[in-house]
Design an enzyme around this catalytic site. Structure first.
Site, PDB file in Angstrom:
ATOM      1  N   CYS A 263     112.238  -2.625  81.238  1.00 52.17           N
ATOM      2  CA  CYS A 263     112.876  -1.531  81.963  1.00 52.17           C
ATOM      3  C   CYS A 263     113.645  -0.695  80.950  1.00 52.17           C
ATOM      4  O   CYS A 263     114.538  -1.201  80.266  1.00 52.17           O
ATOM      5  CB  CYS A 263     113.814  -2.137  83.008  1.00 52.17           C
ATOM      6  SG  CYS A 263     114.745  -0.900  83.916  1.00 52.17           S
TER       7      CYS A 263
ATOM      8  N   CYS B  65     124.349   9.180  83.809  1.00 51.16           N
ATOM      9  CA  CYS B  65     123.470   9.903  84.733  1.00 51.16           C
ATOM     10  C   CYS B  65     124.297  10.880  85.556  1.00 51.16           C
ATOM     11  O   CYS B  65     125.371  10.540  86.032  1.00 51.16           O
ATOM     12  CB  CYS B  65     122.756   8.911  85.654  1.00 51.16           C
ATOM     13  SG  CYS B  65     121.581   9.714  86.758  1.00 51.16           S
TER      14      CYS B  65
ATOM     15  N   CYS C 155     124.607   8.885  92.263  1.00 49.64           N
ATOM     16  CA  CYS C 155     124.396   8.187  93.545  1.00 49.64           C
ATOM     17  C   CYS C 155     125.575   7.258  93.797  1.00 49.64           C
ATOM     18  O   CYS C 155     126.091   6.626  92.861  1.00 49.64           O
ATOM     19  CB  CYS C 155     123.097   7.405  93.518  1.00 49.64           C
ATOM     20  SG  CYS C 155     121.690   8.468  93.186  1.00 49.64           S
TER      21      CYS C 155
ATOM     22  N   GLU D 273     121.149   0.305  77.950  1.00 47.10           N
ATOM     23  CA  GLU D 273     120.619  -0.989  78.385  1.00 47.10           C
ATOM     24  C   GLU D 273     119.104  -1.000  78.455  1.00 47.10           C
ATOM     25  O   GLU D 273     118.492  -0.014  78.855  1.00 47.10           O
ATOM     26  CB  GLU D 273     121.097  -1.278  79.808  1.00 47.10           C
ATOM     27  CG  GLU D 273     122.545  -1.552  79.930  1.00 47.10           C
ATOM     28  CD  GLU D 273     122.914  -1.804  81.387  1.00 47.10           C
ATOM     29  OE1 GLU D 273     124.104  -1.772  81.683  1.00 47.10           O
ATOM     30  OE2 GLU D 273     122.014  -2.001  82.214  1.00 47.10           O
TER      31      GLU D 273
ATOM     32  N   CYS E 172     121.139  -1.803  87.404  1.00 52.74           N
ATOM     33  CA  CYS E 172     121.086  -0.745  86.403  1.00 52.74           C
ATOM     34  C   CYS E 172     122.476  -0.226  86.044  1.00 52.74           C
ATOM     35  O   CYS E 172     123.264   0.131  86.886  1.00 52.74           O
ATOM     36  CB  CYS E 172     120.101   0.296  86.916  1.00 52.74           C
ATOM     37  SG  CYS E 172     120.537   1.924  87.292  1.00 52.74           S
TER      38      CYS E 172
ATOM     39  N   CYS F 189     125.489   3.399  92.573  1.00 55.31           N
ATOM     40  CA  CYS F 189     124.894   3.034  91.280  1.00 55.31           C
ATOM     41  C   CYS F 189     125.925   3.005  90.161  1.00 55.31           C
ATOM     42  O   CYS F 189     126.749   3.913  90.041  1.00 55.31           O
ATOM     43  CB  CYS F 189     123.792   4.032  90.945  1.00 55.31           C
ATOM     44  SG  CYS F 189     123.108   3.832  89.291  1.00 55.31           S
TER      45      CYS F 189
HETATM   46  N1  SAH Z   1     117.339   7.474  88.271  1.00 54.45           N
HETATM   47  C1  SAH Z   1     116.120   6.905  88.710  1.00 54.45           C
HETATM   48  C2  SAH Z   1     115.725   5.680  87.924  1.00 54.45           C
HETATM   49  C3  SAH Z   1     116.825   4.726  87.554  1.00 54.45           C
HETATM   50  S1  SAH Z   1     117.565   3.841  88.889  1.00 54.45           S
HETATM   51  C4  SAH Z   1     116.189   6.595  90.188  1.00 54.45           C
HETATM   52  O1  SAH Z   1     117.269   6.688  90.765  1.00 54.45           O
HETATM   53  O2  SAH Z   1     115.146   6.310  90.767  1.00 54.45           O
HETATM   54  C5  SAH Z   1     116.284   2.707  89.315  1.00 54.45           C
HETATM   55  C6  SAH Z   1     116.414   2.114  90.692  1.00 54.45           C
HETATM   56  O3  SAH Z   1     117.532   1.216  90.770  1.00 54.45           O
HETATM   57  C7  SAH Z   1     116.629   3.163  91.763  1.00 54.45           C
HETATM   58  O4  SAH Z   1     115.784   2.955  92.865  1.00 54.45           O
HETATM   59  C8  SAH Z   1     118.082   2.941  92.120  1.00 54.45           C
HETATM   60  O5  SAH Z   1     118.358   3.431  93.378  1.00 54.45           O
HETATM   61  C9  SAH Z   1     118.225   1.449  91.970  1.00 54.45           C
HETATM   62  N2  SAH Z   1     119.615   0.982  91.899  1.00 54.45           N
HETATM   63  C10 SAH Z   1     120.676   1.605  91.362  1.00 54.45           C
HETATM   64  N3  SAH Z   1     121.808   0.875  91.528  1.00 54.45           N
HETATM   65  C11 SAH Z   1     121.438  -0.243  92.180  1.00 54.45           C
HETATM   66  C12 SAH Z   1     122.146  -1.390  92.653  1.00 54.45           C
HETATM   67  N4  SAH Z   1     123.447  -1.517  92.470  1.00 54.45           N
HETATM   68  N5  SAH Z   1     121.449  -2.338  93.313  1.00 54.45           N
HETATM   69  C13 SAH Z   1     120.099  -2.214  93.486  1.00 54.45           C
HETATM   70  N6  SAH Z   1     119.383  -1.169  93.060  1.00 54.45           N
HETATM   71  C14 SAH Z   1     120.038  -0.186  92.417  1.00 54.45           C
HETATM   72 FE1  SF4 Z   2     121.178   8.132  88.393  1.00 54.96          FE
HETATM   73 FE2  SF4 Z   2     121.700   5.717  89.339  1.00 54.96          FE
HETATM   74 FE3  SF4 Z   2     121.131   7.693  91.015  1.00 54.96          FE
HETATM   75 FE4  SF4 Z   2     119.176   6.664  89.481  1.00 54.96          FE
HETATM   76  S1  SF4 Z   2     120.318   5.590  91.090  1.00 54.96           S
HETATM   77  S2  SF4 Z   2     119.653   8.826  89.861  1.00 54.96           S
HETATM   78  S3  SF4 Z   2     120.372   6.185  87.628  1.00 54.96           S
HETATM   79  S4  SF4 Z   2     122.938   7.574  89.662  1.00 54.96           S
END
Ligand code: SAH
Ligand code: SF4
Length: 354
Positions: free
Chosen positions: A104, A111, A115, A91, A340, A118
């Protein structure tokens, strides 16, 4: 498989041309065609001799990504789903702000950090993107803008798509050098932000690069117990280690770091956490900015909900009162799965169920 020429920095391309018996000045000519005139076929590079063109054609491709889906939001956000040469989907999002057009980018297919909130972490990483595939995302969007005919340029980049950029460090650095180089796209380092879930040793390595690129740290919780609950990476890099790495970065770079904090209803959005966060950041409050992110609900993670508006505002007020610089992220493209990894995970599920 041929690699994309977008993946080579100016130094790498120059070296490659010299090694292959070509003149040094060809590198700048090729870059002008790629990044200024933005052609997508080597045969359109008019001032390059036939020998050199054949050599380039034999070894490189220009555009490797294919547009699979494009979704436009009412607010002008455009989300692209691109297909990579091996069939994987990634994406890329284009957002329009008063200060410019921001893209972006994705750095990995899936990944591994996993988390709990996510969509990208649901499917484990199948591979890293190479630098050509990361630059390629910017170029696909720029070509889309060129075709729109309004003389628009990608002016900002956020490395916040699918993947953990510091888990793909070398390709990330090459990407940054390509897009930032004044001889090519010339996107200013101060207009680029890299977001990490907090690989502490990589934060230190990044600090040592002494680039002007902005750093964002996904903190999301002010103590280890809570952070480990929502981000299991915290076991490897607990908050104390992260804060030490951040201090090191700030000492070296003296640049303001963004602290990202997703607000999850009844999980990390109480006054208690706001006070704890303020305390944690107190000694670096002049060089940090907390970005409060309203959670974008993800179907697979039904345990989480977005915080209520009044909790978001109260959290913000508490931080402000404690002297912490902060803001609430304005949402873009929620009507088009802009969180994301959401569009990708939806598309993969559709394909699998066929
Ligand atoms: N892996 C890196 C960059 C990609 S994620 C990181 O985690 O920082 C980019 C941002 O989007 C991160 O701050 C992540 O926590 C946030 N993010 C992921 N899933 C999300 C969601 N469902 N709603 C809002 N922010 C989200
Ligand atoms: Fe990976 Fe999503 Fe965690 Fe960023 S927020 S490190 S993309 S699992």
């Amino acid at each position: 498989m041929k690699q994309s020429i977008y993946g080579l920095t100016m130094e790498q391309l120059t070296e490659w041309l010299l090694e292959n018996g070509q003149k040094k000045y060809r590198a700048q000519q090729v870059w002008d065609w790629l990044y200024k005139k933005r052609v997508t076929n080597f045969s359109d590079m008019k001032n390059i001799n036939k020998d050199c063109l054949e050599l380039l054609e034999d070894h490189f491709e220009i555009e490797l990504l294919k547009e699979s889906i494009k979704q436009e939001s009412a607010d002008g956000t455009i989300k692209f789903l691109f297909e990579l040469p091996d069939g994987n989907l990634i994406e890329t999002v284009l957002m329009s702000f008063s200060y410019g057009l921001s893209v972006c980018v994705t750095t990995q297919v899936g990944c591994n950090i996993g988390c709990s909130f996510c969509a990208s972490g649901i499917l484990r990483k199948s591979r890293d993107l190479n630098s050509g595939e990361i630059v390629g995302q910017i170029m696909k969007v720029q070509h889309f803008l060129d075709a729109r005919g309004k003389d628009e340029r990608v002016s900002h980049i956020v490395v916040m798509g699918i993947g953990e950029p510091f888990d793909n460090y070398i390709n990330l650095m090459n990407f940054l050098h390509v897009v930032n180089n004044p001889k090519g796209l010339a996107i200013g380092a101060r207009h680029i932000t890299v977001s990490t879930s907090g690989l502490a040793q990589k934060i230190r390595e990044f600090a040592d690069e002494e680039l002007q690129v902005n750093l964002a740290l996904s903190l999301h919780a002010p103590n280890d117990e809570l952070r480990t609950q929502i981000m299991k990476i915290n076991k490897a890099f607990p908050i104390e280690k992260l804060m030490a790495a951040l201090d090191y970065y700030l000492e070296k770079n003296n640049r303001r770091v963004t602290i990202e904090y997703i607000l999850l209803k009844d999980v990390n959005d109480h006054e208690k956490e706001a006070l704890e966060l303020a305390k944690l950041l107190h000694n670096k409050r002049h060089l940090t900015y907390v970005n409060l992110i309203p959670y974008n609900p993800v179907n697979e993670h039904i345990q989480y909900e977005r915080s209520e508006k009044k909790s978001i505002l109260a959290f913000y007020d508490t931080l402000k009162k404690k002297g912490i610089q902060c803001g609430i992220r304005h949402e873009q493209g929620t009507d088009i799965d802009a969180a994301c990894g959401q569009l990708r995970s939806k598309q993969i599920k559709k394909t699998k169920s066929v």
